[in-house]
Design an enzyme around this catalytic site. Structure first.
Site, PDB file in Angstrom:
ATOM      1  CD  GLU A 234      -1.217  -6.207   5.567  1.00  0.00           C
ATOM      2  OE1 GLU A 234      -1.222  -5.997   4.601  1.00  0.00           O
ATOM      3  OE2 GLU A 234      -1.422  -5.357   6.379  1.00  0.00           O
TER       4      GLU A 234
ATOM      5  CG  HIS B 187      -3.740  -3.761   3.542  1.00  0.00           C
ATOM      6  ND1 HIS B 187      -2.570  -2.796   3.682  1.00  0.00           N
ATOM      7  CD2 HIS B 187      -4.553  -2.514   2.582  1.00  0.00           C
ATOM      8  CE1 HIS B 187      -2.245  -1.618   4.067  1.00  0.00           C
ATOM      9  NE2 HIS B 187      -3.182  -1.586   3.142  1.00  0.00           N
TER      10      HIS B 187
ATOM     11  CB  CYS C 238      -0.855   0.100   1.347  1.00  0.00           C
ATOM     12  SG  CYS C 238      -2.510   1.152   1.147  1.00  0.00           S
TER      13      CYS C 238
END
Ligand code: MN
Length: 237
Positions: free
Chosen positions: A217, A215, A114
């Site tokens: 993660e 994102h 990001c």
């Protein structure tokens, strides 16, 4: 021996608690959890403007993950602040741009997530849309209202890129209002959303640098392809 990945952090001021008003490093735990799940050891990199300390940080890690956060200050890519610009943290920009350039000079791979991808682009001369409303296109919802672990818009990876070889999920989550405008020299676009927004960049030469606008993660448990993306990054360190 397991590889070590340094992760950059945000800074925030907490009004409550034992030290009200104190500036603290903040890092969403899923970054470290994703790195651990990929078989590497995460460490948080503390911000500094001491170049020697920074060089030592780079030397101590096998790769660097540039995490998400505030907007990149537009002065770093030659623009005045637009009315739609969000919160910025110039100190973080200064540290991360220097760290990114040092990572390249010292042959350390980098993964930008990001804001991390936006910093990667700006560090090597690229520019950003300060807000997607300025991109001159009818944009999708890039600041999704869905939960962080849910995907919301589709992406197409660009054939021949590292990302296309190592990530095949048709959809990603999305929590951004800025995006890459002009791509830094030496980098290529590796993913696009259907509205034409750049969703990833990577370089072609060593050290390997890859950035994604979403994102991942938050989706290592939900999506096997996302887990593989982190694993493959760690494997090539
Ligand atoms: Mn998006």
């Amino acid at each position: 021996m397991k590889k070590v990945i340094g992760i950059t952090a945000s800074a925030d001021i907490f009004a409550a608690g034992d030290f009200p008003g104190l500036r603290r490093h903040v890092l969403n735990m899923p970054y470290g959890e994703a790195v651990l799940a990929a078989g590497a050891v995460p460490v948080i990199l503390v911000r500094t403007d001491d170049v020697d300390a920074m060089r030592r940080q780079v030397a101590l890690v096998d790769g660097i993950l540039f995490s998400g956060g505030d907007d990149v200050a537009p002065s770093f890519f030659g623009e005045e602040p637009d009315a739609a610009l969000g919160k910025v943290d110039r100190g973080r920009d200064v540290y991360e741009i220097a760290l990114m350039r040092m990572a390249k000079a010292e042959q350390k791979p980098a993964f930008g997530i990001c804001r991390g991808m936006q910093v990667m682009n700006v560090a090597f001369g690229g520019t950003l849309y300060q807000d997607l409303s300025r991109a001159g296109m009818e944009c999708l919802q890039h600041r999704q209202k869905a939960a962080r672990e849910e995907s919301s818009h589709s992406i197409t990876t660009v054939q021949g890129t590292w990302l296309a070889k190592n990530f095949d999920a048709p959809m990603v989550n999305s929590f951004h209002h800025q995006a890459v405008k002009s791509v830094a020299e030496g980098f290529v676009v590796n993913a696009l959303s259907p509205d034409g927004v750049i969703e990833g960049i990577e370089n072609r030469e060593a050290p390997f640098m890859i950035g994604v606008q979403w994102h991942p993660e938050h989706r290592v448990r939900e999506d096997a392809s996302t887990m593989r993306l982190f694993r493959r990054f760690v494997e090539q360190l």
